[in-house]
Scaffold this active site. Structure first.
Site, PDB file in Angstrom:
ATOM      1  CG  ASN A  25      -1.728   0.867   1.135  1.00  0.00           C
ATOM      2  OD1 ASN A  25      -2.582   1.220   0.529  1.00  0.00           O
ATOM      3  ND2 ASN A  25      -1.318   2.208   2.208  1.00  0.00           N
ATOM      4  CG  ASP A  85      -1.530   4.896   0.653  1.00  0.00           C
ATOM      5  OD1 ASP A  85      -1.176   5.783   1.844  1.00  0.00           O
ATOM      6  OD2 ASP A  85      -2.470   4.642   0.572  1.00  0.00           O
ATOM      7  CG  ASP A 111       0.634  -4.142   6.013  1.00  0.00           C
ATOM      8  OD1 ASP A 111       0.266  -4.818   7.277  1.00  0.00           O
ATOM      9  OD2 ASP A 111       1.064  -3.031   5.671  1.00  0.00           O
ATOM     10  CG  HIS A 143      -6.216   1.129   4.584  1.00  0.00           C
ATOM     11  ND1 HIS A 143      -7.295   1.892   3.879  1.00  0.00           N
ATOM     12  CD2 HIS A 143      -6.647   0.626   5.467  1.00  0.00           C
ATOM     13  CE1 HIS A 143      -7.577   2.256   5.221  1.00  0.00           C
ATOM     14  NE2 HIS A 143      -7.271   0.915   5.942  1.00  0.00           N
ATOM     15  CD  GLU A 155      -3.433  -5.391   8.439  1.00  0.00           C
ATOM     16  OE1 GLU A 155      -3.664  -4.408   9.762  1.00  0.00           O
ATOM     17  OE2 GLU A 155      -2.695  -5.005   7.241  1.00  0.00           O
TER      18      GLU A 155
END
Ligand code: CA
Length: 577
Positions: free
Chosen positions: A177, A236, A267, A271, A308
């Site tokens: 991410n 990001d 991870d 997002h 996740e």
């Protein structure tokens, strides 16, 4: 227990009933007999066995490897999450390292199924091992370089070889991410129009929006703002840029092909790609993960892509249902397990277990108690060993692929800030706890000195001994390792119960979450998969147990497996013959 059993009228009735029934049961593993369609003309079809002649036909339709092709390798594994920096320091600099972990592998699994002195885990998840300026490693500066404080690429390969020799598969954290603000890509991207400009997410017109909690997610750099959801030090990546995607595909291939890992834990998977103000679970994120997963599989069909998704069960499971990920952590059940133990409420845990069982496709849920982002389970259960062992028994007899966070198995404590839930492992009662000969990178926690591997290994009643036997129990019983899950109703509110069944094995799991014994337990299974004449064999808990009398619908009514279920006790019964 035996004096209760021998004196109760029910037990006398059961003794007579037991003497009358046949011991044959559908609980025996189905033999791999060829289908009758394969018999040659005129062949004699054998007469039905006594088990097949019971009022209700045995139900062979239980999950197994043959139902949908071979089972994925992770289905029956028990994972162990390792923070390398805090596990074992081999070279006396106070920092845990890869060689330290390799030296301690026999603790996790010595590769010999006959020994019981090891923990028995069969897979490891390594928190980030790539180069990073931070202690935790979630801000990467080089995706293809091992963090120098942890060792070299050769050290990593030696770890892989030693793990695989013991039957341990290894997955690594992959942080896609965002990168570190110090990553050369971002440093180049800070120059508008540079090669890496579009590798990150920029605004030239001020702060477009705040994060979902009102937090700042856009950060000033020169006369522009960059997007960094978690922290200004972790900008990001722009995963909508095909150049970024192809570069990260190459990173995945590097770890699979060059370093020999068995998969990834992604991870912050929810997002990855924003859509306007929507910062999580966007359709673009699902689509990106689906593509990434398929490209990983093209390289290595058996590689695990775990994510996740820090969200409700309905959302985290949707990533598996939609083919974006193989496996996601279920935070809903993790939280419910601990809160239900705290409140002594069996029904609330049962509801969360049912939600998980219904939400995920087979073998798609990763279960756990806590991880490196949460206050340790020992803290949340007030360092009560009985409650910790109960939590372990629920995790390790439950549906899903279980993960144990390092130190949980010895009852290590720790509460936020994050460094203090990631403190050095306690191996022995010496001053440095056997972690390092030097001052550790982070001080040891303030646990009592007897909370360590060596001391607990010598105590059959320790939390560590409970973990060892529970892991072995799960490994020995396919119904626990990958069985389906059927809720069983309890008259006692502190009790949660379920039937697990796989490969012809049927197991009943009954846990008393309460702080007082239960003496009025009755279990009910309105209709179920039971048939024939089950026995009841204790796999965990008191030896003297009763056999259920089956209803015509394959369940039981008013079943009293034991007269007394102790506080915080889990009973596991094999209901096969
Ligand atoms: Ca070291």
């Amino acid at each position: 227990m035996s004096h209760h059993l021998s004196s109760s009228p029910l037990s006398r009735y059961l003794a007579i009933a037991l003497a009358l029934v046949l011991v044959a049961s559908c609980g025996a593993p189905p033999s791999p007999t060829p289908a009758t369609a394969g018999l040659s003309a005129g062949a004699t079809i054998p007469a039905p066995s006594p088990a097949e002649a019971t009022p209700r036909a045995c139900d062979p339709d239980v999950p197994g490897a043959t139902a949908a092709g071979p089972a994925p390798w992770w289905r029956d594994r028990i994972f162990y999450e390792v923070f390398v920096r805090s596990f074992a320091d081999s070279d006396g600099d106070g920092i845990g390292d890869l060689r330290g972990l390799t030296n301690r592998l026999d603790y996790l699994n010595d590769g010999d199924p006959a020994t019981t002195s090891d923990l028995g885990v069969t897979a490891i998840w390594l928190m980030p091992v790539t180069e990073s300026p931070s202690y935790h490693g979630y801000d990467v500066t080089d995706y293809e370089r091992v963090e120098p404080g942890y060792g070299t690429a050769d050290d990593f390969k030696a770890l892989m070889e030693a793990a695989h020799a013991r039957g341990i598969e290894v997955i690594v954290d992959l942080v896609l991410n965002h990168t570190s603000i110090e990553h050369p890509w971002f440093q180049d991207a800070r120059k508008p129009g540079s090669e890496h400009d579009d590798w990150y997410v920029w605004s030239t017109t001020g702060v477009p929006f705040a994060g979902p909690g009102g937090q700042r997610v856009w950060h000033k750099d020169g006369d522009r703002w960059y997007y960094a959801y978690f922290w200004e030090g972790m900008p990001d990546l722009n995963l909508a840029n095909p150049d970024v995607t192809s570069t990260l595909d190459g990173v995945a291939r590097f770890w699979l092909d060059e370093m020999g890992v068995d998969g990834f834990r992604l991870d912050a998977a929810r997002h990855l790609i924003e859509d306007g103000k929507k910062t999580e679970n966007t359709p673009a994120t699902f689509a990106w993960l689906e593509g990434f997963r398929s490209r990983v599989k093209a390289d290595r069909p058996d590689a695990l892509v775990l994510g996740e998704v820090y969200d409700a069960t309905s959302m985290s499971s949707s990533y598996v249902r939609e083919g974006a990920l193989d496996l996601t952590f279920d935070f809903g059940l993790a939280g419910a397990t601990i809160s239900s133990i705290r409140s002594g409420d069996g029904a609330s845990l049962g509801a969360a277990q049912q939600e998980l069982a219904e939400a995920y496709p087979a073998d798609g849920a990763a279960t756990f108690l806590t991880n490196h982002d949460q206050n340790r389970v020992a803290n949340q259960l007030d360092s009560d060993p009985a409650a910790e062992k109960l939590a372990a028994s629920i995790l390790l007899t439950g549906h899903g692929v279980p993960f144990v966070y390092y130190g949980e198995e010895i009852g290590m404590t720790g509460h936020k800030p994050d460094e203090q839930i990631r403190t050095p492992m306690r191996w022995d009662p010496t001053g440095g706890a056997g972690f390092s000969s030097a001052t550790p990178w982070e001080p040891l926690n303030d646990d009592p000195v007897e909370r360590n591997v060596a001391t607990e290994s010598a105590d059959p009643d320790s939390v560590l001994s409970a973990y060892r036997s529970l892991i072995r129990l799960r490994a020995d019983h396919p119904a626990l390792a990958h069985g389906d899950w059927t809720p069983v109703t309890s008259t006692a509110s502190s009790v949660v119960a379920a039937l697990r069944q796989a490969d012809g094995e049927t197991v009943l799991v009954v846990s008393n979450l309460g702080e007082t014994p239960v003496t009025d337990l009755e279990l009910r299974l309105a209709s179920g998969p039971l048939c024939g004449s089950p026995a009841a064999k204790t796999l965990l808990g008191p030896a003297d147990v009763r056999v259920p009398t089956l209803t015509a619908t394959g369940g039981f009514e008013g079943y009293v497996p034991v007269d007394r279920l102790e506080a915080r006790e889990t009973l596991v019964l094999g209901l096969g013959s």
